[in-house]
Design an enzyme around this catalytic site. Structure first.
Site, PDB file in Angstrom:
ATOM      1  N   HIS A 161      -4.325   1.387   7.889  1.00 18.43           N
ATOM      2  CA  HIS A 161      -3.414   1.945   8.035  1.00 18.43           C
ATOM      3  C   HIS A 161      -2.936   3.555   7.169  1.00 18.43           C
ATOM      4  CE1 HIS A 161       1.198   1.274   8.289  1.00 18.43           C
ATOM      5  NE2 HIS A 161       1.740   1.436   7.521  1.00 18.43           N
ATOM      6  N   GLU A 162      -3.746   3.050   5.762  1.00 16.05           N
ATOM      7  CA  GLU A 162      -3.604   4.406   4.764  1.00 16.05           C
ATOM      8  C   GLU A 162      -4.075   4.848   4.987  1.00 16.05           C
ATOM      9  OE1 GLU A 162      -0.636   3.731   2.685  1.00 16.05           O
ATOM     10  OE2 GLU A 162      -0.397   1.462   3.160  1.00 16.05           O
ATOM     11  N   CYS A 192       5.796  -0.460   7.871  1.00 18.68           N
ATOM     12  CA  CYS A 192       5.397   1.063   6.567  1.00 18.68           C
ATOM     13  C   CYS A 192       6.750   1.168   6.360  1.00 18.68           C
ATOM     14  CB  CYS A 192       4.851   1.793   8.009  1.00 18.68           C
ATOM     15  SG  CYS A 192       3.836   3.636   6.991  1.00 18.68           S
ATOM     16  N   LEU A 193       6.535   1.787   4.551  1.00 16.09           N
ATOM     17  CA  LEU A 193       7.222   2.345   4.008  1.00 16.09           C
ATOM     18  C   LEU A 193       8.009   3.441   4.886  1.00 16.09           C
ATOM     19  CD1 LEU A 193       5.974   1.724   0.353  1.00 16.09           C
ATOM     20  CD2 LEU A 193       7.494   0.446   1.375  1.00 16.09           C
ATOM     21  N   GLN A 210       2.579  10.072   1.760  1.00 18.71           N
ATOM     22  CA  GLN A 210       3.596   9.310   2.576  1.00 18.71           C
ATOM     23  C   GLN A 210       4.512   9.798   1.542  1.00 18.71           C
ATOM     24  OE1 GLN A 210       2.601   5.347   2.316  1.00 18.71           O
ATOM     25  NE2 GLN A 210       4.195   5.239   3.917  1.00 18.71           N
ATOM     26  N   GLY A 252       1.106  -1.180   0.235  1.00 16.96           N
ATOM     27  CA  GLY A 252      -0.306  -0.006  -0.092  1.00 16.96           C
ATOM     28  C   GLY A 252       1.491   1.145   0.424  1.00 16.96           C
ATOM     29  N   HIS A 280      -2.311   7.114   7.075  1.00 17.51           N
ATOM     30  CA  HIS A 280      -1.362   7.802   6.430  1.00 17.51           C
ATOM     31  C   HIS A 280      -2.364   9.392   6.278  1.00 17.51           C
ATOM     32  CE1 HIS A 280       1.696   6.222   6.992  1.00 17.51           C
ATOM     33  NE2 HIS A 280       1.628   5.250   5.858  1.00 17.51           N
TER      34      HIS A 280
HETATM   35  O1  K1U Z   1       1.747   2.398   4.029  1.00 19.06           O
HETATM   36  C1  K1U Z   1       3.087   1.528   3.338  1.00 19.06           C
HETATM   37  O2  K1U Z   1       3.528   2.490   4.234  1.00 19.06           O
HETATM   38  C2  K1U Z   1       3.069   0.215   3.490  1.00 19.06           C
HETATM   39  C3  K1U Z   1       2.759  -0.965   4.012  1.00 19.06           C
HETATM   40  C4  K1U Z   1       1.451  -1.548   4.194  1.00 19.06           C
HETATM   41  C5  K1U Z   1       1.048  -2.293   5.578  1.00 19.06           C
HETATM   42  C6  K1U Z   1       1.974  -3.235   5.903  1.00 19.06           C
HETATM   43  C7  K1U Z   1       1.753  -4.510   6.165  1.00 19.06           C
HETATM   44  C8  K1U Z   1       0.488  -4.144   6.762  1.00 19.06           C
HETATM   45  C9  K1U Z   1      -0.431  -3.128   6.990  1.00 19.06           C
HETATM   46  C10 K1U Z   1      -0.025  -2.023   5.856  1.00 19.06           C
HETATM   47  C11 K1U Z   1       3.574  -1.913   3.246  1.00 19.06           C
HETATM   48  O3  K1U Z   1       3.794  -2.411   2.425  1.00 19.06           O
HETATM   49  S1  K1U Z   1       5.291  -2.061   4.322  1.00 19.06           S
HETATM   50  C12 K1U Z   1       6.194  -3.380   3.574  1.00 19.06           C
HETATM   51  C13 K1U Z   1       5.022  -4.876   3.327  1.00 19.06           C
HETATM   52  O4  K1U Z   1       4.608  -4.716   4.268  1.00 19.06           O
HETATM   53  C14 K1U Z   1       5.305  -5.770   2.227  1.00 19.06           C
HETATM   54  C15 K1U Z   1       5.625  -5.914   1.082  1.00 19.06           C
HETATM   55  C16 K1U Z   1       6.154  -6.773   0.166  1.00 19.06           C
HETATM   56  C17 K1U Z   1       5.905  -7.352   0.535  1.00 19.06           C
HETATM   57  C18 K1U Z   1       4.343  -7.977   1.143  1.00 19.06           C
HETATM   58  C19 K1U Z   1       4.526  -6.702   2.555  1.00 19.06           C
HETATM   59 ZN    ZN Z   2       2.554   3.222   5.892  1.00 22.13          ZN
END
Ligand code: K1U
Ligand code: ZN
Length: 168
Positions: free
Chosen positions: A133-134, A91-92, A51, A46, A137
């Protein structure tokens, strides 16, 4: 298409409350396309406009295993929520940290697409967690806000140190 810069905690711009999208034009569609490219490249499931330092109510996600179910939500609203579950979240904008957060298990969402078309759908499991989560943000909220002050401050100190090292 272009890769966008992702802001990192504790950047104060991540605390901005996003404004509703009112213009569904080519500029918006370009941002949506750049956000998908940035999310897939990161990689993430996401990404919220906040972000990438764009403070409008827009988020993208793809929680599918094949990374082939892109979904763009504009001006999203949660109109029903029930149950609760605890899941590990990342979270990125908080790279390298995963922590458990409790969220609604099932949600019903109303949102617009890139063309301004409104629809409603139900989500559960990882998709429901990711949407919540998004949407946080877009309110200037991060998953670390659900943690203890001690944990959040530790994460902040480590990320600030890393950012200083990277800046040379
Ligand atoms: O909001 C963001 O920064 C994105 C975040 C979203 C998220 C992840 C886990 C739970 C709730 C919300 C991410 O994508 S972090 C990276 C991640 O979880 C992932 C990346 C690649 C493949 C699978 C998972
Ligand atoms: Zn996030």
């Amino acid at each position: 298409m272009a890769l966008l810069n992702i802001l990192h905690f504790p950047d104060p711009r991540l605390r901005t409350v996003a404004k509703p999208v009112t213009e569904f034009d080519a500029e918006l569609r370009k941002l949506v396309s750049d956000m998908f490219e940035t999310m897939y490249e990161a990689p993430g499931i996401g990404l919220a406009a906040t972000q990438v330092d764009r403070h409008i109510r827009l988020l993208v996600l793809d929680v599918s295993e094949g990374r082939n179910r892109p979904r763009c939500l504009i001006n999203p609203e949660i109109i029903e929520a029930d149950g609760d579950e605890e899941m590990d979240e990342g979270c990125l904008s908080v790279p390298g940290y995963y922590e458990k957060v409790r969220r609604a298990e099932h949600i019903r969402v109303r949102a617009q697409d890139e063309n301004g078309q409104t629809s409603e759908f139900e989500a559960e499991g990882l998709e429901a967690v990711c949407i919540q989560h998004e949407m946080d943000h877009l309110e200037g909220k991060l998953f670390v806000d659900y943690l203890s002050n001690l944990k959040r401050n530790r994460i902040r100190s480590k990320l600030v140190k890393l950012q200083k090292q990277k800046a040379g």
